[in-house]
Design an enzyme around this catalytic site. Structure first.
Site, PDB file in Angstrom:
ATOM      1  N   THR A  52      50.584  38.412  57.034  1.00  0.00           N
ATOM      2  CA  THR A  52      51.750  39.485  56.906  1.00  0.00           C
ATOM      3  C   THR A  52      51.012  40.426  57.876  1.00  0.00           C
ATOM      4  O   THR A  52      49.933  40.951  57.448  1.00  0.00           O
ATOM      5  CB  THR A  52      51.913  39.927  55.561  1.00  0.00           C
ATOM      6  OG1 THR A  52      52.907  40.882  55.443  1.00  0.00           O
ATOM      7  CG2 THR A  52      50.710  40.259  54.831  1.00  0.00           C
TER       8      THR A  52
ATOM      9  N   HIS B 181      40.951  33.990  42.551  1.00  0.00           N
ATOM     10  CA  HIS B 181      39.648  34.038  42.197  1.00  0.00           C
ATOM     11  C   HIS B 181      39.428  32.643  41.486  1.00  0.00           C
ATOM     12  O   HIS B 181      38.227  32.274  41.095  1.00  0.00           O
ATOM     13  CB  HIS B 181      39.146  35.217  41.665  1.00  0.00           C
ATOM     14  CG  HIS B 181      37.720  35.485  41.651  1.00  0.00           C
ATOM     15  ND1 HIS B 181      36.864  34.393  42.266  1.00  0.00           N
ATOM     16  CD2 HIS B 181      36.765  36.604  41.195  1.00  0.00           C
ATOM     17  CE1 HIS B 181      35.474  34.874  41.931  1.00  0.00           C
ATOM     18  NE2 HIS B 181      35.827  36.193  41.531  1.00  0.00           N
TER      19      HIS B 181
END
Length: 423
Positions: free
Chosen positions: A342, A394
């Site tokens: 993006t 994560h």
């Protein structure tokens, strides 16, 4: 009669919202003609008439939610639209008979005519929309009830929301036609200087998915900065020949797409997704490119980006972006991405933390290029610098992997020749 049903809209899409009707009841419809527009969480889809005739009835109004296979309208197959009534006359509505002997006399000046009892179960005829103005039957009825003259509305499609601003003010003194006091204002109503706008289905879905991404992923963001001098030098030297040869401009996105592909090959868990207790690591590189449109952010996918040249990537991005802004993307254009890029820098963003595009586990955020003083070989120089950000899940991506991934992207952008090898 032929029923018009909601078509199959694509994988994982089970419902939509009626965005707008392109035809009104009583209008002629040709086979293959679009009669309505559906809003889904990904793209807008036109509903096509399979039979020619007249749109006999609209079953689902604009704004209603519908499911696959729901009947939304009925077409009178083979019928032709009725000719408009002659000037100065109006056809009586179906089921209501006019009294041939009844005439309406004008009231004398200064007097109020006696109220006439309305016939039981009678229906007030809807005001016809003038030429060039499209209005559904519900809008025409609302216009009649609110005393709005549709002939004063500019050409185009009239929505219910548009009538509010044109509703005549209540008579002085606050009394209604029957003489009773006006109803107390709704405590929940907006102030006069506020506007209540219903979110589109796409905007609602974007909101839900962004919140879900925050709640389901262990999302972290790491940052770095890139010296854009080398890429800008290549573009300056090559852009004219590149456009002349390939018919498309040489932008920054092809460099970053190549760099991302190269980094994903080094750190494959950023090109994965989680399914239950399994990681699905993908060895194909379908890169989503976020595009801002009037209806909200969409992420069309550049397929097999690792197999495309710089020109191929630029052409594909240009085509997808154009179709996105024209609302012409198909469902297949938005599915199956493995990683997203993006670029908030196009709007002036200097620093941000992009949110994951689930079920992907990585997204790269680009930002604006700003000339800043930096230390180069012990000397302070002014260089065109860009901050880049990597948000990652994560749960399967360790911090060291994320940091090294971003460093790999940085190194390839600062040494564009390496893109020919790594990307």
């Amino acid at each position: 009669m032929a029923e018009v049903k909601v078509p199959t809209l694509g994988e994982s899409i089970v419902e939509a919202t009626i965005g707008q009707w392109l035809k009104s009841e009583g209008e002629a419809v040709e086979s293959g003609e679009a009669i309505a527009e559906l809003e889904t969480d990904k793209v807008n889809v036109e509903v096509i008439a399979e039979e020619a005739g007249v749109l006999a009835s609209i079953v689902k109004q604009a704004g209603e939610t519908v499911g696959i296979g729901d009947v939304i309208a009925v077409i009178d197959v083979g019928a032709t639209a009725a000719a408009p009534a002659a000037a100065g006359t109006a056809a009586a509505p179906s089921g209501v008979t006019a009294d041939a002997g009844a005439t309406q006399q004008p009231a004398a000046a200064g007097t109020v005519p006696a109220a006439q009892p309305a016939p039981a179960a009678s229906v007030a005829p809807a005001t016809p929309a003038p030429l060039g103005v499209r209005a559904t039957p519900s809008v025409r009825r609302a216009a009649l009830e609110q005393g709005v003259d549709l002939s004063q509305v500019q050409s185009g499609r009239v929505e219910l929301a548009h009538l509010a601003a044109r509703t005549p003010a209540a008579p002085a003194g606050g009394s209604t036609a029957s003489g009773s006091a006006a109803a107390a204002p709704d405590a929940n109503a907006s102030r006069p200087d506020e506007e209540r706008v219903r979110m589109s289905r796409r905007r609602i879905t974007i909101a839900k998915r962004l919140v879900e991404a925050q709640h389901t992923a262990a999302m972290l963001t790491t940052f770095n900065e890139v010296d854009m001098s080398a890429v800008m030098d290549v573009r300056k030297r090559r852009k004219d020949n590149f456009k002349e040869k390939h018919g498309v401009g040489l932008g920054f996105m092809s460099f970053f797409t190549k760099a991302v592909v190269g980094a994903l090959k080094q750190f494959p868990r950023l090109n994965a997704e989680i399914q239950g207790d399994d990681m699905i690591i993908k060895h194909h590189y379908d890169i989503g490119i976020a595009v801002a449109t009037e209806g909200g952010l969409v992420v069309p996918v550049v397929r097999d980006a690792d197999r495309l040249s710089f020109a191929g990537i630029e052409r594909e991005i240009a085509s997808l972006a154009a179709r996105a802004r024209e609302n012409k993307l198909g469902i297949e254009d938005l599915q199956g991405g493995t990683f997203t890029i993006t670029n908030g820098g196009t709007f002036g963003s200097l620093f941000s933390t992009p949110i994951l595009n689930a079920p992907q586990v990585g997204i790269l955020g680009m930002h604006g290029i700003v000339n800043r003083p930096v230390a180069v070989n012990g000397q302070v120089e002014i260089r065109p610098m860009m901050y880049i950000a990597l948000s990652y899940d994560h749960r399967i991506v360790d911090g060291s992997e994320a940091v090294r991934f971003l460093v790999a992207v940085k190194q390839m952008i600062e040494d564009p020749e390496s893109l020919l090898i790594e990307g």
